[in-house]
Design a protein around this motif. Structure first.
Motif, PDB file in Angstrom:
ATOM      1  N   VAL B 162       0.801  -1.231   0.000  1.00  0.00           N
ATOM      2  CA  VAL B 162       0.000   0.000   0.000  1.00  0.00           C
ATOM      3  C   VAL B 162       0.832   1.279   0.000  1.00  0.00           C
ATOM      4  O   VAL B 162       0.404   2.298  -0.521  1.00  0.00           O
ATOM      5  N   PRO B 173      -2.117   5.045  -0.566  1.00  0.00           N
ATOM      6  CA  PRO B 173      -3.449   4.711  -1.081  1.00  0.00           C
ATOM      7  C   PRO B 173      -4.327   5.969  -1.087  1.00  0.00           C
ATOM      8  O   PRO B 173      -4.236   6.791  -0.180  1.00  0.00           O
ATOM      9  N   LEU B 247      -5.067   1.804  -4.803  1.00  0.00           N
ATOM     10  CA  LEU B 247      -3.750   1.414  -4.298  1.00  0.00           C
ATOM     11  C   LEU B 247      -2.658   1.701  -5.324  1.00  0.00           C
ATOM     12  O   LEU B 247      -2.875   1.546  -6.526  1.00  0.00           O
ATOM     13  N   GLY B 258      -2.973   5.595  -6.894  1.00  0.00           N
ATOM     14  CA  GLY B 258      -2.859   6.076  -5.522  1.00  0.00           C
ATOM     15  C   GLY B 258      -2.587   7.565  -5.482  1.00  0.00           C
ATOM     16  O   GLY B 258      -2.820   8.294  -6.440  1.00  0.00           O
TER      17      GLY B 258
END
Lengths: 345, 397
Positions: B162, B173, B247, B258
């Protein structure tokens, strides 16, 4: 209090009239007159690019553009090639510098574009180097073509045509990229060397020049793709036709000299040549120099100072230099290149 | 009581025709100079054939910008490029000002600490960062941040799948709002109102009974908890997640998707916060020193803890002295953000007074607009701080 106010008003009015007066003088004096009065040409060059304009170990500027400036000084000041002041300008500041009169001309790897010719108030006529934009990448990245750069970060210098060309290229090919732009080319190159970007994009001649100054030149390769036309031209301010004539015919004279085999070494012996074009070039016959507002032997002085275009090219960019760039488009018209001079008569 | 009426008669201002004329003449002269300069500039531009006017703002920009908070691409206009630059300047200033204030207060209070180590560390910090040029600090942070991070995407520092960190920046994220968002939003509104009511009640109770209530903690729990419960319920009932996360995905050249934070942004933010905090620390220290020693002694005598001495007695008095010089530091921070140009962060100066100026050649218009923006931001900041100053200043009766 009254004395103070009085003095302020006098000073203010003084400034006001000085502005007006300045304006009148600027309108009447030509660039050539200003240059002669000053005793030197203020030549706008780059901040340091191998092969075009870069100070050597002694602090003397070397390169194609630097030699052009010297030739111009020699043509104006009866063979004295030292009467030139090199003013280093970033890509971003160059147009403001010439508009404000800080420099008399730009011999600064400046791409001739339509908007610069019009909105920026500049004039271009001669192209002293035909170039195109390319990409420099690290060899270990495995990239072999610009088409593989989709999604890459690209280091660019602000105020160069590279910013717009890169955008056009990626847009036209349906690819994306992340621009990382810096004000000067040294910052741009440093960021690329620090691996902030996957590629550094600029005029391909500049890529070769910058690569040479990197810690490990062999670790970087210039991709074969050329994505734009970059005619690097001499720029002067609009509205002074005589000055544009001088700066363009200087380049043409250096081409004519090359075409006729006139070099720095043999120019003195050729003063007695029977070839009419050489005689006109060197001011033995005819009077083209005075039509420009210069002396009859202006071209002789320029060639005597730096040599013909081919000599200058070889010394700074070609086989006589470490860059070893071939003439290609920059060969003379009779050798299949684009460097073409109108007849001097 | 009016002070003016106490003035002796001979000091009262009299109308003087001479002075009036001179002042008028001065104003006319100043206007003439400004007008003359403008006329001269316009004339010069026209003579050199340089474009003028603000029409260029509608032309296509043709270049890309690495960080844009609004929709922007190469086909956008110069006017939109201006907005992108403006927002980038504002975002870095708006984040840097509170963080620099917090850090500056901590360092300033540390400097006055009785703990020798703490006060020396704080003094060293202030001397180091206040006495070196900000530009050098920015270049240091930028290059230090860059070189110390992994250069290849595959070697990125990462937390699970992440969060990624490498020389291309920090990738986090990004929350994406779903379609069924009404209920959680209503819950958020209700919880804020509840928290405010709770706070008002706690203050009143404290005033009446002297008993404390942890209103802040419970309020925070309500604001976080209610929307969360609401979104979970929505998800149960409709099957659509209220908030999902985009993500980051590592690719060949970098991490995509992201929320991306550029290293240029991080370096500028870090540089501005650390540099400005050093100056704010000095402002705070001088403010604290100005509070009379008796106030400290009196509060110690009341057996207040050191934190409460600061919070209840010293800082409220010091803040009146701190605010005017603090305003200066805020203004400096906003103006200093223009040093972004050196490290490639696309702020207003870099984008607008850089690329746009160069591409259009309209130096006068572009520089005037840029100056106007900084002037406006500074005046607004000043006005806000002056308002706050009025609010906290000692009311003399």
């Amino acid at each position: 209090m009254k004395v103070f106010v009085n003095a302020t008003i006098v000073a203010a009015l003084g400034v006001f009239f000085a502005l007006g007066a300045n304006n009148v003088i600027a309108q009447e004096q030509t660039t050539l007159e200003k240059v002669k009065e000053r005793g030197q040409v203020n030549c706008g060059v780059g901040t340091g690019l191998a092969g075009f304009a870069l100070p050597d170990a002694n602090g003397d500027w070397q390169g194609l553009d630097a030699d052009y400036c010297r030739a111009l000084a020699a043509a104006i000041f009866d063979g004295d090639a030292t009467k030139v002041k090199f003013v280093a300008l970033t890509a971003k500041d160059r147009f403001a510098a010439i508009q404000a009169g800080q420099v008399d001309l730009l011999a600064r790897t400046t791409t001739w574009t339509m908007s610069r010719d019009t909105a920026n108030g500049l004039n271009f006529r001669v192209i002293n180097f035909f170039d195109g934009q390319g990409f420099l990448v690290r060899e270990d990245s495995g990239i072999t073509s610009a088409k593989e750069l989709d999604g890459a970060s690209i280091c660019l210098t602000q105020g160069s045509t590279a910013e717009q060309n890169t955008s056009d290229y990626f847009r036209a090919n349906g690819m994306t990229y992340n621009p990382v732009t810096f004000a000067t080319s040294s910052e741009t190159v440093k960021a690329y060397e620090n691996a902030r970007c996957d590629s550094y994009s600029n005029d391909s001649s500049a890529l070769y020049g910058e690569r040479q100054r990197m810690a490990d030149p062999a670790a970087h390769i210039v991709l074969p793709d050329i994505i734009s036309r970059e005619p690097l031209a001499i720029g002067t301010l609009q509205g002074d036709d005589q000055w544009m004539d001088i700066t363009s015919w200087l380049h043409y004279a250096m081409l004519t000299a090359e075409a006729n085999g006139v070099t720095r070494a043999n120019v003195d012996s050729l003063l007695t040549s029977e070839n009419p074009e050489i005689r006109r070039l060197l001011g033995v016959e005819g009077d083209v120099g005075t039509l420009l507002g210069l002396s009859k032997d202006w071209a002789y002085n320029a060639i005597k100072a730096v040599g013909n275009y081919g000599e200058v090219f070889d010394r700074n960019l070609g086989s006589g230099s470490s860059l070893n760039i071939s003439r290609n488009q920059n060969a003379l018209w009779k050798d299949g290149g684009l460097q073409y001079a109108p007849p001097m008569r | 009581m009016s002070v003016k009426s106490d003035w002796p008669h001979h000091q009262r201002k009299r109308f003087s025709l001479g002075g009036f004329l001179w002042q008028g003449a001065l104003i006319v002269a100043v206007l003439l100079v400004i007008g003359g300069a403008a006329w001269n500039a316009a004339n010069g531009l026209a003579r050199q054939g340089i474009a003028s006017g603000f029409g260029f703002l509608n032309n296509t920009a043709g270049f890309d910008i690495s960080q844009h908070l609004i929709d922007y691409s190469a086909v956008s206009t110069y006017g939109q490029a201006f907005l992108v630059g403006l927002l980038n300047t504002l975002v870095v200033s708006v984040i840097a000002i509170p963080l620099a204030t917090i850090l500056g207060f901590i360092i300033g209070i540390m400097r006055r600490s009785d703990n020798w180590l703490l006060s020396r560390v704080a003094a060293g910090y202030v001397e180091l960062f206040r006495n070196t040029p900000l530009l050098l600090q920015l270049l240091f942070w930028y290059n230090a941040v860059l070189v110390s991070l992994p250069s290849k995407v595959s070697e990125s520092l990462h937390i699970g799948d992440v969060v990624y960190l490498n020389r291309r920046g920090l990738s986090l994220p990004q929350p994406v709002l779903g379609t069924q968002i009404a209920a959680p939003l209503v819950a958020l509104g209700i919880s804020v109102v509840l928290a405010l009511l709770l706070r008002a009640w706690a203050i009143r109770r404290h005033r009446e009974t002297g008993r404390d209530f942890p209103a802040f903690l419970i309020g925070a729990a309500i604001v976080c908890g209610l929307p969360l419960i609401a979104s979970l319920l929505t998800q149960q009932m409709t099957g659509v997640t209220a908030v999902s996360f985009d993500l980051p995905q590592p690719g060949r050249f970098g991490v995509t998707g992201g929320w991306q934070m550029l290293p240029e942004f991080v370096a500028l933010l870090l540089g501005l916060i650390i540099y400005t905090a050093a100056s704010i620390a000095e402002v705070v220290r001088s403010g604290l020193s100005a509070v009379s020693k008796g106030q400290f002694e009196a509060s110690h005598a009341l057996h207040l803890s050191p934190v409460l001495v600061l919070r209840l007695v010293v800082v409220p008095q010091a803040i009146r002295i701190i605010i005017p010089p603090l305003t200066n530091q805020y203004l400096n921070l906003v103006k200093n953000s223009s040093l972004a140009v050196a490290i490639g962060y696309p702020d207003l100066v870099q984008v607008f007074a850089g690329t746009v100026l160069n591409q259009t050649g309209q130096a006068v218009e572009v520089v005037l607009m840029t100056m106007g923006v900084y002037l406006t931001i500074s005046l607004i900041t000043s006005a806000a701080m002056n308002y706050y100053n009025e609010h906290v200043k000692l009311v003399e009766r």
